[in-house]
Design a protein around this motif. Sequence first.
Motif, PDB file in Angstrom:
ATOM      1  N   CYS A  23      17.648  28.685   5.675  1.00 29.16           N
ATOM      2  CA  CYS A  23      16.338  28.569   6.363  1.00 29.16           C
ATOM      3  C   CYS A  23      15.470  27.457   5.787  1.00 29.16           C
ATOM      4  O   CYS A  23      14.321  27.314   6.210  1.00 29.16           O
ATOM      5  CB  CYS A  23      15.516  29.852   6.344  1.00 29.16           C
ATOM      6  SG  CYS A  23      16.440  31.298   6.792  1.00 29.16           S
ATOM      7  N   ASP A  32      19.163  23.514  15.925  1.00 26.72           N
ATOM      8  CA  ASP A  32      19.028  23.808  17.353  1.00 26.72           C
ATOM      9  C   ASP A  32      18.218  25.081  17.584  1.00 26.72           C
ATOM     10  O   ASP A  32      18.415  25.778  18.572  1.00 26.72           O
ATOM     11  CB  ASP A  32      20.394  23.888  18.032  1.00 26.72           C
ATOM     12  CG  ASP A  32      21.358  24.781  17.291  1.00 26.72           C
ATOM     13  OD1 ASP A  32      20.890  25.650  16.517  1.00 26.72           O
ATOM     14  OD2 ASP A  32      22.572  24.636  17.484  1.00 26.72           O
ATOM     15  N   TYR A  33      17.292  25.372  16.659  1.00 31.74           N
ATOM     16  CA  TYR A  33      16.486  26.583  16.823  1.00 31.74           C
ATOM     17  C   TYR A  33      15.003  26.342  16.528  1.00 31.74           C
ATOM     18  O   TYR A  33      14.237  27.298  16.463  1.00 31.74           O
ATOM     19  CB  TYR A  33      17.025  27.708  15.929  1.00 31.74           C
ATOM     20  CG  TYR A  33      17.276  27.258  14.511  1.00 31.74           C
ATOM     21  CD1 TYR A  33      16.230  27.153  13.605  1.00 31.74           C
ATOM     22  CD2 TYR A  33      18.551  26.887  14.102  1.00 31.74           C
ATOM     23  CE1 TYR A  33      16.451  26.699  12.329  1.00 31.74           C
ATOM     24  CE2 TYR A  33      18.777  26.422  12.819  1.00 31.74           C
ATOM     25  CZ  TYR A  33      17.719  26.339  11.940  1.00 31.74           C
ATOM     26  OH  TYR A  33      17.939  25.872  10.681  1.00 31.74           O
ATOM     27  N   LEU A  34      14.597  25.083  16.309  1.00 30.18           N
ATOM     28  CA  LEU A  34      13.182  24.764  16.116  1.00 30.18           C
ATOM     29  C   LEU A  34      12.774  23.701  17.133  1.00 30.18           C
ATOM     30  O   LEU A  34      13.623  22.915  17.586  1.00 30.18           O
ATOM     31  CB  LEU A  34      12.939  24.217  14.697  1.00 30.18           C
ATOM     32  CG  LEU A  34      13.127  25.187  13.537  1.00 30.18           C
ATOM     33  CD1 LEU A  34      12.964  24.450  12.209  1.00 30.18           C
ATOM     34  CD2 LEU A  34      12.137  26.335  13.625  1.00 30.18           C
ATOM     35  N   PRO A  35      11.476  23.645  17.479  1.00 28.51           N
ATOM     36  CA  PRO A  35      11.045  22.623  18.436  1.00 28.51           C
ATOM     37  C   PRO A  35      11.366  21.206  17.957  1.00 28.51           C
ATOM     38  O   PRO A  35      11.719  20.343  18.744  1.00 28.51           O
ATOM     39  CB  PRO A  35       9.534  22.848  18.525  1.00 28.51           C
ATOM     40  CG  PRO A  35       9.321  24.253  18.122  1.00 28.51           C
ATOM     41  CD  PRO A  35      10.386  24.553  17.100  1.00 28.51           C
ATOM     42  N   ASN A  36      11.221  20.974  16.653  1.00 32.48           N
ATOM     43  CA  ASN A  36      11.545  19.664  16.085  1.00 32.48           C
ATOM     44  C   ASN A  36      12.887  19.773  15.372  1.00 32.48           C
ATOM     45  O   ASN A  36      12.999  20.392  14.317  1.00 32.48           O
ATOM     46  CB  ASN A  36      10.433  19.245  15.108  1.00 32.48           C
ATOM     47  CG  ASN A  36      10.742  17.911  14.452  1.00 32.48           C
ATOM     48  OD1 ASN A  36      11.786  17.304  14.706  1.00 32.48           O
ATOM     49  ND2 ASN A  36       9.831  17.457  13.616  1.00 32.48           N
ATOM     50  N   ASP A  58      19.356  25.136   8.038  1.00 29.68           N
ATOM     51  CA  ASP A  58      20.017  26.359   7.578  1.00 29.68           C
ATOM     52  C   ASP A  58      21.426  26.090   7.072  1.00 29.68           C
ATOM     53  O   ASP A  58      22.406  26.414   7.746  1.00 29.68           O
ATOM     54  CB  ASP A  58      20.053  27.392   8.694  1.00 29.68           C
ATOM     55  CG  ASP A  58      20.469  28.757   8.155  1.00 29.68           C
ATOM     56  OD1 ASP A  58      20.099  29.077   7.007  1.00 29.68           O
ATOM     57  OD2 ASP A  58      21.178  29.485   8.860  1.00 29.68           O
ATOM     58  N   PRO A  59      21.519  25.498   5.879  1.00 26.21           N
ATOM     59  CA  PRO A  59      22.849  25.352   5.301  1.00 26.21           C
ATOM     60  C   PRO A  59      23.477  26.725   5.068  1.00 26.21           C
ATOM     61  O   PRO A  59      22.796  27.649   4.619  1.00 26.21           O
ATOM     62  CB  PRO A  59      22.598  24.628   3.975  1.00 26.21           C
ATOM     63  CG  PRO A  59      21.155  24.848   3.670  1.00 26.21           C
ATOM     64  CD  PRO A  59      20.464  24.993   4.989  1.00 26.21           C
ATOM     65  N   HIS A 102      24.339  26.293   9.918  1.00 27.34           N
ATOM     66  CA  HIS A 102      24.202  27.112  11.124  1.00 27.34           C
ATOM     67  C   HIS A 102      24.358  26.259  12.385  1.00 27.34           C
ATOM     68  O   HIS A 102      24.892  26.717  13.394  1.00 27.34           O
ATOM     69  CB  HIS A 102      22.817  27.757  11.108  1.00 27.34           C
ATOM     70  CG  HIS A 102      22.641  28.892  12.057  1.00 27.34           C
ATOM     71  ND1 HIS A 102      22.867  30.191  11.709  1.00 27.34           N
ATOM     72  CD2 HIS A 102      22.270  28.922  13.355  1.00 27.34           C
ATOM     73  CE1 HIS A 102      22.633  30.978  12.729  1.00 27.34           C
ATOM     74  NE2 HIS A 102      22.272  30.238  13.760  1.00 27.34           N
ATOM     75  N   ASP A 152      31.846  20.825  18.607  1.00 25.02           N
ATOM     76  CA  ASP A 152      31.688  22.099  19.304  1.00 25.02           C
ATOM     77  C   ASP A 152      32.704  22.232  20.436  1.00 25.02           C
ATOM     78  O   ASP A 152      33.178  23.335  20.747  1.00 25.02           O
ATOM     79  CB  ASP A 152      30.256  22.182  19.861  1.00 25.02           C
ATOM     80  CG  ASP A 152      29.780  23.608  20.020  1.00 25.02           C
ATOM     81  OD1 ASP A 152      30.532  24.528  19.650  1.00 25.02           O
ATOM     82  OD2 ASP A 152      28.670  23.811  20.524  1.00 25.02           O
ATOM     83  N   ASP A 209      26.751  31.737  16.371  1.00 21.16           N
ATOM     84  CA  ASP A 209      25.827  32.655  15.708  1.00 21.16           C
ATOM     85  C   ASP A 209      25.737  33.999  16.415  1.00 21.16           C
ATOM     86  O   ASP A 209      25.370  34.997  15.799  1.00 21.16           O
ATOM     87  CB  ASP A 209      24.446  32.029  15.514  1.00 21.16           C
ATOM     88  CG  ASP A 209      23.822  31.569  16.811  1.00 21.16           C
ATOM     89  OD1 ASP A 209      24.484  31.657  17.856  1.00 21.16           O
ATOM     90  OD2 ASP A 209      22.670  31.121  16.773  1.00 21.16           O
ATOM     91  N   SER A 210      26.105  34.048  17.693  1.00 22.58           N
ATOM     92  CA  SER A 210      26.105  35.346  18.371  1.00 22.58           C
ATOM     93  C   SER A 210      27.523  35.881  18.576  1.00 22.58           C
ATOM     94  O   SER A 210      27.719  36.848  19.300  1.00 22.58           O
ATOM     95  CB  SER A 210      25.388  35.225  19.714  1.00 22.58           C
ATOM     96  OG  SER A 210      25.987  34.210  20.485  1.00 22.58           O
TER      97      SER A 210
END
Lengths: 215, 90
Positions: free
Chosen positions: A29, A52-56, A64-65, A83, A102, A130-131
């Motif tokens: 985080c 790929d989980y924050l606006p910036n 998130d290593p 992550h 990916d 992650d899911s």
Amino acid sequence: MAYGEFVAGIHSVVIDPRDSNHMYVAVSCAGVAETRDGGRTWASCNKGMTNDYLPNAEVEWGHDPHFVTLCPGAPDHLWQQNHSGIFYSDNGAKTWRKVSRDDVGVHFGFPIATDDSDGRTAWVVPAGGDSARMSIGGGMFVARTRDGGETWQAFRKGLPQEHSYDIVYRHALDQRGGRLCLGTTTGNVYVSEDAGESWQCVGNNFPPVHSVRFS
Amino acid sequence: MAHVSFTRHLVQFFPKLVEGEVPGATVRELVSELNRRHPGLGGYITDETGRLRRHVNIFVGEEPVGDRVTLSDALAPESRVFILQALSGG
């Protein structure tokens, strides 16, 4: 489904074999930080990182290593399973480059292992995402690059290819002298004697494997 | 009207979802309007009590919403809203 811990933690302490005052730590985080004076002062090392989980996507902190390590024989070559993909640095973490694919399933996961001397070689054990924290499509594989992440080869021989719900924790893959070992949360342990190209099962009935290390 | 962007995970379930302007004085009103336009979308963002789901984050600008329970954070016409999958576990 369990999603793991919900608190940040230091999981990687990476000491430069040339200078023990020079080290990196990686924090979930947050990202990677570096000290050159034995821990008195620290600086961030997250240039080139994206999430790929924050606006910036390119914030200085907030990455998130999952695990960071370096090549002992070429310590300016660092590898990071994150992550948001796999990242590689060939300049002592001054900059990172995303090298995951990916589209061929080499992207999400937890552990990453380096070669003893070739900084451009690394191994990962990809998971669905992650899911979907398990083998992709029920078949486990190890992916290896020998060219700094330009290309990846997937190796499946000896690993389960049906009904595999395995996932490998961040400290449960290791490499030494071309021999690799990995352990999974479902208690399966595999060894490769040929740089990850084929695998033999050591046992299937261990408790969840948190860490595997050659001593 | 706030400008809203979405995680691609939601586009899997709502292929017509595109970023754009959505009216709402609060985040709650915005989510309600989104659910009106895309029936069922609200259920992916909040639970049955209106609370933001654990694995979802909403940012206004670069700040995560402060009120995850009733989504009362106020929006301005120039607000940029991001509905993203939360970083979870690891």
